[in-house]
Scaffold this active site. Structure first.
Site, PDB file in Angstrom:
ATOM      1  N   PRO A 190       0.824  -1.224   0.000  1.00  0.00           N
ATOM      2  CA  PRO A 190       0.000   0.000   0.000  1.00  0.00           C
ATOM      3  C   PRO A 190       0.852   1.265   0.000  1.00  0.00           C
ATOM      4  CG  PRO A 190      -0.159  -1.140   2.123  1.00  0.00           C
ATOM      5  CD  PRO A 190       0.652  -2.019   1.218  1.00  0.00           C
ATOM      6  N   GLU A 228       2.199  -7.951   8.503  1.00  0.00           N
ATOM      7  CA  GLU A 228       2.505  -6.518   8.489  1.00  0.00           C
ATOM      8  C   GLU A 228       3.337  -6.133   7.258  1.00  0.00           C
ATOM      9  OE1 GLU A 228       1.184  -4.275  10.568  1.00  0.00           O
ATOM     10  OE2 GLU A 228       0.111  -6.008  11.372  1.00  0.00           O
ATOM     11  N   ARG A 273      -3.391  -7.831 -20.577  1.00  0.00           N
ATOM     12  CA  ARG A 273      -4.276  -7.363 -21.648  1.00  0.00           C
ATOM     13  C   ARG A 273      -3.507  -6.618 -22.743  1.00  0.00           C
ATOM     14  NH1 ARG A 273      -7.789  -3.914 -20.992  1.00  0.00           N
ATOM     15  NH2 ARG A 273      -9.578  -4.786 -22.051  1.00  0.00           N
ATOM     16  N   ASP A 287     -10.190   1.106 -24.709  1.00  0.00           N
ATOM     17  CA  ASP A 287     -10.654   1.015 -23.331  1.00  0.00           C
ATOM     18  C   ASP A 287     -10.525   2.323 -22.595  1.00  0.00           C
ATOM     19  OD1 ASP A 287     -11.566  -1.569 -22.919  1.00  0.00           O
ATOM     20  OD2 ASP A 287      -9.519  -2.339 -22.853  1.00  0.00           O
TER      21      ASP A 287
HETATM   22  N1  SAH Z   1       1.497  -2.786   7.447  1.00  0.00           N
HETATM   23  C1  SAH Z   1       1.547  -2.586   6.033  1.00  0.00           C
HETATM   24  C2  SAH Z   1       0.385  -3.244   5.343  1.00  0.00           C
HETATM   25  C3  SAH Z   1       0.544  -4.710   5.215  1.00  0.00           C
HETATM   26  S1  SAH Z   1      -0.802  -5.421   4.354  1.00  0.00           S
HETATM   27  C4  SAH Z   1       1.472  -1.095   5.761  1.00  0.00           C
HETATM   28  O1  SAH Z   1       0.725  -0.392   6.428  1.00  0.00           O
HETATM   29  O2  SAH Z   1       2.125  -0.641   4.816  1.00  0.00           O
HETATM   30  C5  SAH Z   1      -0.129  -6.980   3.898  1.00  0.00           C
HETATM   31  C6  SAH Z   1       0.283  -7.110   2.458  1.00  0.00           C
HETATM   32  O3  SAH Z   1      -0.820  -6.945   1.618  1.00  0.00           O
HETATM   33  C7  SAH Z   1       1.319  -6.114   1.969  1.00  0.00           C
HETATM   34  O4  SAH Z   1       2.624  -6.555   2.258  1.00  0.00           O
HETATM   35  C8  SAH Z   1       1.067  -6.100   0.470  1.00  0.00           C
HETATM   36  O5  SAH Z   1       1.702  -7.179  -0.180  1.00  0.00           O
HETATM   37  C9  SAH Z   1      -0.430  -6.356   0.395  1.00  0.00           C
HETATM   38  N2  SAH Z   1      -1.247  -5.140   0.212  1.00  0.00           N
HETATM   39  C10 SAH Z   1      -2.157  -4.634   1.074  1.00  0.00           C
HETATM   40  N3  SAH Z   1      -2.751  -3.540   0.581  1.00  0.00           N
HETATM   41  C11 SAH Z   1      -2.236  -3.333  -0.651  1.00  0.00           C
HETATM   42  C12 SAH Z   1      -2.448  -2.348  -1.660  1.00  0.00           C
HETATM   43  N4  SAH Z   1      -3.311  -1.358  -1.521  1.00  0.00           N
HETATM   44  N5  SAH Z   1      -1.734  -2.452  -2.806  1.00  0.00           N
HETATM   45  C13 SAH Z   1      -0.832  -3.434  -2.979  1.00  0.00           C
HETATM   46  N6  SAH Z   1      -0.572  -4.392  -2.042  1.00  0.00           N
HETATM   47  C14 SAH Z   1      -1.258  -4.346  -0.894  1.00  0.00           C
END
Ligand code: SAH
Length: 259
Positions: A89, A116, A153, A168
């Site tokens: 994220p 995490e 795609r 698209d």
């Molecule tokens: N504690 C971390 C979140 C971990 S979520 C933080 O706040 O940054 C667990 C996993 O889910 C991440 O390592 C990632 O691989 C995935 N993930 C969660 N949300 C995501 C998003 N919006 N985009 C891409 N990967 C995501």
């Protein structure tokens, strides 16, 4: 295109990839996707992939060494250099232009996080960190599938009709025009009232008029829903003219409301 996906839940990736357009592309060999179980790259008897965070706090962190061993194995099998994508994220927001750019790479590696997230040192071997949106999921499997689907795609031969990919939403900075199919008239409920008809012009067989209607509809939708896209849109002369008309119409409409 060759793709390796590293995850602790291979079934979450394998199921979705068996169906639809991607499933067919994999069967045909247009896409070569291998799902790697991160636990296969552990060295202890219990195949442990996570550990407590240094400094304390809640949750667990993915250990860096199994990920490095997974990348070593992929490199030994497929060859370097690797495009290694970390799902997170905290990454740059993944867009249609990233999808197009990544489709030019011969080989992608996608790393799926859990808990995490990753030990921060894995970033040493990552070439890009991508987020699929401003929300937090429980794992990187869905993001990896989202990225792979959007990238695939653009790989020649994956989607039957390449013209459809070019038209698209987002491809030229515009949303797509609305689509209709048979029947030409339908009521939304059982009362049979309020019959909704397909726009007349689409039934006319007049291809020039249909093309113009679609341009206007795509521009109108974009102006209404995502005006932010119009700044970067690639428009032809006719579209620029239509956009001006729509904008003038909108301003005139707004002034009327104010009066
Ligand atoms: N504690 C971390 C979140 C971990 S979520 C933080 O706040 O940054 C667990 C996993 O889910 C991440 O390592 C990632 O691989 C995935 N993930 C969660 N949300 C995501 C998003 N919006 N985009 C891409 N990967 C995501």
């Amino acid at each position: 295109m060759t793709v390796d996906i590293v995850t602790i839940f291979p079934a979450m990736i394998e199921g979705p990839l068996a169906a639809g357009i991607l499933g067919r592309a994999i069967d045909r060999g247009t896409l070569d996707v291998k799902v790697r179980d991160l636990r296969d790259f552990t060295t202890d008897r219990h195949r442990v992939v996570d550990d407590v965070p240094y400094g304390g706090g809640p949750g667990m962190v993915l250990k860096p060494d199994p990920i490095f061993r997974a990348l070593d194995a992929i490199e030994a099998e497929r060859g370097a250099p690797l495009t290694v994508i970390l799902t997170s994220p905290q990454g740059a927001r993944f867009t249609q232009s990233d999808a197009r750019r990544l489709s030019g790479q011969p080989h992608l590696v996608l790393l799926c996080g859990r808990y995490e997230g990753f030990d921060d040192r894995v970033r040493a071997r990552v070439t890009e960190e991508l987020s699929i949106g401003d929300y937090v999921l429980t794992g990187g499997e869905l993001p990896a599938l989202v990225v792979l689907d959007a990238v695939a795609r653009f790989v020649p031969g994956v989607v039957g009709d390449e013209q459809s990919v070019a038209e698209d939403s987002f491809s030229r900075g515009l949303l797509d025009f609305p689509q209709f199919t048979r029947p030409a008239e339908i009521s939304a409920d059982r009362s049979g009232e309020q019959v909704m008809a397909v726009p007349e012009v689409l039934l006319s067989g007049n291809h020039a008029a249909i093309r113009r209607w679609r341009k206007r509809a795509a521009l109108g939708r974009t102006l209404e829903r995502r005006p932010d896209l119009l700044d970067g849109a690639q428009l032809d002369d006719e579209e620029r003219q239509i956009l001006l008309e729509l904008q003038e119409g909108r301003i005139a409409g707004l002034q009327k409301v104010k009066e």
